[in-house]
Design an enzyme around this catalytic site. Sequence first.
Site, short mmCIF file in Angstrom:
data_model
loop_
_atom_site.label_atom_id
_atom_site.label_comp_id
_atom_site.label_asym_id
_atom_site.label_seq_id
_atom_site.Cartn_x
_atom_site.Cartn_y
_atom_site.Cartn_z
N TRP A 112 0.77 -1.48 0.59
CA TRP A 112 0.03 0.25 0.03
C TRP A 112 0.86 1.30 -0.02
O TRP A 112 2.17 1.03 0.86
CB TRP A 112 -0.91 -0.60 1.13
CG TRP A 112 -1.62 1.21 0.75
CD1 TRP A 112 -2.13 2.07 0.89
CD2 TRP A 112 -1.60 2.72 2.43
NE1 TRP A 112 -2.79 3.50 1.07
CE2 TRP A 112 -2.51 3.84 1.91
CE3 TRP A 112 -0.37 2.88 3.23
CZ2 TRP A 112 -1.79 4.85 2.85
CZ3 TRP A 112 -0.35 3.56 4.31
CH2 TRP A 112 -0.78 4.85 3.53
N LYS B 262 -7.09 3.26 -2.16
CA LYS B 262 -8.42 3.46 -0.91
C LYS B 262 -8.91 4.53 -1.87
O LYS B 262 -7.92 5.25 -2.54
CB LYS B 262 -7.47 4.07 0.59
CG LYS B 262 -6.39 4.91 0.28
CD LYS B 262 -5.99 4.65 1.45
CE LYS B 262 -6.16 6.03 2.84
NZ LYS B 262 -5.53 5.94 3.57
N ASP C 19 -9.51 -3.54 2.07
CA ASP C 19 -9.49 -2.87 2.93
C ASP C 19 -11.06 -2.31 3.33
O ASP C 19 -11.19 -1.32 2.85
CB ASP C 19 -8.51 -1.46 3.68
CG ASP C 19 -8.41 -0.98 4.91
OD1 ASP C 19 -9.64 -0.92 5.58
OD2 ASP C 19 -7.64 -1.05 5.42
N HIS D 48 -11.86 1.37 3.18
CA HIS D 48 -11.43 2.31 2.04
C HIS D 48 -12.31 2.47 0.98
O HIS D 48 -11.76 2.88 -0.32
CB HIS D 48 -10.30 1.75 1.40
CG HIS D 48 -8.90 1.35 2.13
ND1 HIS D 48 -7.12 1.67 1.34
CD2 HIS D 48 -8.65 1.65 3.56
CE1 HIS D 48 -6.85 1.70 2.83
NE2 HIS D 48 -7.27 2.00 3.94
N HIS E 68 -8.57 -6.35 4.88
CA HIS E 68 -8.41 -5.87 5.97
C HIS E 68 -8.82 -5.34 6.73
O HIS E 68 -9.53 -4.48 6.09
CB HIS E 68 -7.42 -4.41 5.48
CG HIS E 68 -5.91 -4.60 5.41
ND1 HIS E 68 -4.61 -4.11 4.90
CD2 HIS E 68 -5.08 -5.98 5.11
CE1 HIS E 68 -3.64 -3.85 4.89
NE2 HIS E 68 -3.73 -5.51 5.39
N ASP F 122 -12.00 6.60 6.67
CA ASP F 122 -11.19 5.50 7.93
C ASP F 122 -10.62 5.23 8.98
O ASP F 122 -9.11 5.63 8.53
CB ASP F 122 -10.09 5.26 6.05
CG ASP F 122 -9.13 4.37 6.36
OD1 ASP F 122 -9.63 3.13 6.93
OD2 ASP F 122 -7.28 4.11 5.80
N ASP G 21 -9.69 4.01 11.50
CA ASP G 21 -9.66 2.08 11.75
C ASP G 21 -9.94 2.17 13.14
O ASP G 21 -9.51 1.82 13.60
CB ASP G 21 -7.79 2.49 11.31
CG ASP G 21 -7.14 1.85 10.41
OD1 ASP G 21 -8.39 1.43 9.71
OD2 ASP G 21 -6.83 2.85 10.18
N ASP H 184 -6.73 -4.68 9.83
CA ASP H 184 -5.56 -3.81 9.83
C ASP H 184 -6.49 -2.59 10.37
O ASP H 184 -7.39 -1.75 10.17
CB ASP H 184 -5.97 -3.15 8.82
CG ASP H 184 -5.17 -1.91 8.34
OD1 ASP H 184 -4.34 -1.13 9.08
OD2 ASP H 184 -5.27 -1.59 7.13
C1 RNT Z 1 -3.64 2.52 4.92
C2 RNT Z 1 -3.60 1.33 4.78
C3 RNT Z 1 -2.77 0.60 5.48
C4 RNT Z 1 -2.21 1.06 6.54
C5 RNT Z 1 -1.53 -0.05 7.38
C6 RNT Z 1 -0.66 0.42 8.55
O1 RNT Z 1 -5.18 3.62 4.81
O2 RNT Z 1 -4.86 0.35 5.02
O3 RNT Z 1 -3.16 -0.71 5.02
O4 RNT Z 1 -3.21 0.77 7.46
O5 RNT Z 1 0.29 -0.68 6.20
ZN ZN Z 2 -5.53 -1.20 4.92
#
Ligand code: RNT
Ligand code: ZN
Length: 417
Positions: free
Chosen positions: A186, A227, A258, A261, A285, A293, A295, A325
């Site tokens: 990424w 993303k 992800d 994303h 992810h 995003d 997380d 992730d």
């Molecule tokens: C970032 C991506 C990526 C990171 C990691 C740390 O938006 O999701 O995968 O979160 O590599």
């Molecule tokens: Zn990711």
Amino acid sequence: MKKEEAIKQTFEIAKEQYAALGVDVEDALAKLQKVQLSLHCWQTDDVAGFESAGDLSGGIQATGNYPGKARNMEEVRADLLKAMSLIPGKHRVNLHEIYGDFGGKFVDRDQVEPKHFESWMQWANENGLKLDFNSTSFSHPKSGNLSLSNPDKGIRDFWIEHTKRCRTIADAMGKAQNDPCIMNLWVHDGCKDLSVNHFMYRELLKNSLDEIFAEKKANMKDCIEGKVFGIGLESFTVGSHDFYTAYAAQNGKIPTIDTGHYHPTESPADKVSALLNFVPELMLHVSRPIRWDSDHVTIMDDPTMELFSEIVRAGALNRVHYGLDYFDGALNRIGAYVIGSRAALKCMLRALLEPTKTISQMELEGKGFQTLALLEECKALPWNAVWDMFCLKNNVPVGIDFIAEVEKYEKDVTSKR
Ligand code: RNT
Ligand code: ZN
């Protein structure tokens, strides 16, 4: 009645209920046992790594300052093992390049070698674990806004070299563990504001990828992650979903989904059956985006349920790599690790317990009402009794018992950091 006895009895009742719907609970448990999550090491320290004390860059952000984050390799490893002791099943560990064993020296990203991951491989072997890997293009003086798509050949070549070396490391890991190492790529590349060079950036990224992937590697698999946008790079992302989908389809690579994303009303789950008609495998992810995003820690919410259901319904259990992730620095990090991992597994279990054959038949017969009714009833079937049994069988705390374990580890270990 002893707790264990109660779990077993409840399980037997649940099993009968499922059997009446044509669901083989033992078969679901056997399949769940084989699911390996790839636990993201960066949950232990908010994506800091061991390379520098610099800030996290590349448009991603970990917020919160809960005490006790891992400060070095020993602590990352200890925290990983603690988390894994509270998660049923056998799982993998997903490393980023910045978590290398650099022996206190600065090793630049274009200098990294398999030897910097020797101790990780040894540790993994000692603990019966498999490793996955990620190149790291963020949090570096050369990260800027553009890495693999930078018009400056010097910078571009630096990141190409880094990523090639990461593939060599992943290949060494795969060889050592006798199981392919799944390497994710990424890059944050994008523009904060209007730009007229979109085609050029994407052409540069494509050419960089071609160069990076030129060498075939037998013991690793390449994943590519797109993303929508990153912080400070809101207007344009070079590696968009379409870009990587096309690249993966054309080159037999693995797209990474992800769950944070995509546009807020877009369904990551809906990508599973679309992509699997064109690409060999998928990497996940699993995360939880709140408005962006962000997380947040994965929970058993509808989007995560849908994602795992789509995989099971597509019969694609073995075509998916189950990475997590998320990174929330606002709460106990081991606790967050365990909540998210257990939630992902619970979603998988619920998906495996769906009477899919029966529902599919109803749907094909045009029985709309019956299809919807059964899907609705499935939500409240006694899957939790099966989950408890899974935890019991795997010798990890059942139900809320893991909370006290996390508290104890905090008292004895992380609060002293
Ligand atoms: C970032 C991506 C990526 C990171 C990691 C740390 O938006 O999701 O995968 O979160 O590599
Ligand atoms: Zn990711």
